[in-house]
Design a protein around this motif. Sequence first.
Motif, PDB file in Angstrom:
ATOM      1  N   HIS A   1     -12.698   6.856  -4.276  1.00 13.23           N
ATOM      2  CA  HIS A   1     -11.196   5.913  -4.868  1.00 13.23           C
ATOM      3  C   HIS A   1     -11.485   4.952  -5.530  1.00 13.23           C
ATOM      4  CE1 HIS A   1      -8.373   8.133  -2.067  1.00 13.23           C
ATOM      5  NE2 HIS A   1      -9.258   7.980  -1.129  1.00 13.23           N
TER       6      HIS A   1
ATOM      7  N   ARG B   1      -3.722  -1.252  -4.316  1.00 11.28           N
ATOM      8  CA  ARG B   1      -3.817   0.156  -4.294  1.00 11.28           C
ATOM      9  C   ARG B   1      -4.447   0.873  -2.937  1.00 11.28           C
ATOM     10  NH1 ARG B   1      -7.740  -0.025  -7.222  1.00 11.28           N
ATOM     11  NH2 ARG B   1      -9.333   1.680  -6.721  1.00 11.28           N
TER      12      ARG B   1
ATOM     13  N   TYR C   1       1.876   7.464  -5.467  1.00  8.54           N
ATOM     14  CA  TYR C   1       0.988   8.138  -6.364  1.00  8.54           C
ATOM     15  C   TYR C   1       0.114   7.049  -7.034  1.00  8.54           C
ATOM     16  CZ  TYR C   1       3.386  12.535  -5.976  1.00  8.54           C
ATOM     17  OH  TYR C   1       3.885  13.866  -5.386  1.00  8.54           O
ATOM     18  N   LEU C   2      -1.099   7.309  -7.431  1.00  6.51           N
ATOM     19  CA  LEU C   2      -1.799   6.159  -8.066  1.00  6.51           C
ATOM     20  C   LEU C   2      -1.151   5.644  -9.412  1.00  6.51           C
ATOM     21  CD1 LEU C   2      -5.681   7.796  -7.743  1.00  6.51           C
ATOM     22  CD2 LEU C   2      -4.636   6.061  -6.391  1.00  6.51           C
TER      23      LEU C   2
ATOM     24  N   ILE D   1      -2.206   3.888  -1.442  1.00  8.17           N
ATOM     25  CA  ILE D   1      -2.856   5.379  -1.189  1.00  8.17           C
ATOM     26  C   ILE D   1      -2.798   5.696   0.297  1.00  8.17           C
ATOM     27  CG2 ILE D   1      -5.230   6.456  -0.944  1.00  8.17           C
ATOM     28  CD1 ILE D   1      -6.323   4.640  -3.238  1.00  8.17           C
TER      29      ILE D   1
ATOM     30  N   MET E   1      -3.462  11.190  -6.353  1.00  6.79           N
ATOM     31  CA  MET E   1      -4.555  10.950  -5.392  1.00  6.79           C
ATOM     32  C   MET E   1      -5.726  11.538  -5.677  1.00  6.79           C
ATOM     33  SD  MET E   1      -4.621  10.099  -1.466  1.00  6.79           S
ATOM     34  CE  MET E   1      -3.353   9.211  -1.447  1.00  6.79           C
TER      35      MET E   1
END
Length: 371
Positions: A200, A214, A223-224, A218, A342
């Motif tokens: 990650h 972040r 969503y990233l 997650i 992800m």
Amino acid sequence: MGKEARERIEARLGEAGSRGSCFAATEAADLIYLRRLIKKERPRSVFEPYPKLFVKADTWQALDRGARALFIIKGIAELHPHWVFFGPSAALIHGMPVSWKDLRKPYVVTSSSISDAEKAQLVHRSSVKDELCLCQGVRATSPVRTLFDCASRLSFQSALAIADGYARTGGLGAEELCDDIRMRFRGQRGVKRVAAICAHADGRAESGGESIARAVMIQQGFYLPELQTPLPDPIDPAKMFRADFAWESKKGIVLGELDGAKKYTMSGDPLDALRDERIRESRLTAYGHAILRFSYAQLLPRNRTEFVALLEKFGVPRGPKPRFVDGVPVKKTVNYAGWRGMPLLCAFNGLGRHGSNEIEFGYAAAHRIAA
């Protein structure tokens, strides 16, 4: 104690403070004097934050918790030059972002006996399995060993911040970092968990707060975001701004900004920094994109529901919550509208690669935000 001796101790306290360290009272006379001073004096001009370590009160009160932890670590290194620091303490020494909650006690390696007074204030072990290094005049585990130790024992959020910091310093991508971890620590306990966390990692995160934000995203299945998205100043295109986070949602572009006190206290006049930040925000607003501002306090467990609701209100894309193995998210979410989903974490089955169908958010998409 006479005037000359008092002046000598004052000078030593000042010298230690200028080195970013507590004064280590290794002489019995100094220790007795300072403890008597603390007992009698009101208000106190000197603190003893750790046995036999002293610091001027005004110096101590001006430090944040991270700086205080480093003062204590450097002081302990003077008291015990043979001790080695590991875990969060070593991460702090190496300049990695460390959550303050993980700095409540110094982490030391020593084979010698420890006094009961010190034992209550330390996390310690008797051996170290990897090479050591000298950083800021302090003996510590190597950066990669420090990353491994932290990621194998800390929470996903704390560990991701350290992994991001390591990736940023080394210029490593998540895949390269995972491969390096598995190769170096093959067969060691915790290597699968560490590799899963490193999958990650993103060195573009510029602060521990951004990494923790972040991590929460997650964990909650969001969503990233794209990190540090460059946007030209609409008034002066020669200048560039960067948004901490950016998403493309069904409602349009969403820019995320983590607001933190350090933006206003690191250097210069805090009012000037606040004014500059407001100007920056007003010019980002000129693009017509939604700007989601949040603070570190909203990332804490007691406020997390509020943070999740804020992301949902702004339309940040969200999928199902990931599956967790040993406290680490390992389930891939569905990609959305050209944005990177992800990462597919296969570290637990020995692969540790991102999904082949993952779509990277690239240069063209960044320009679409600014358009």
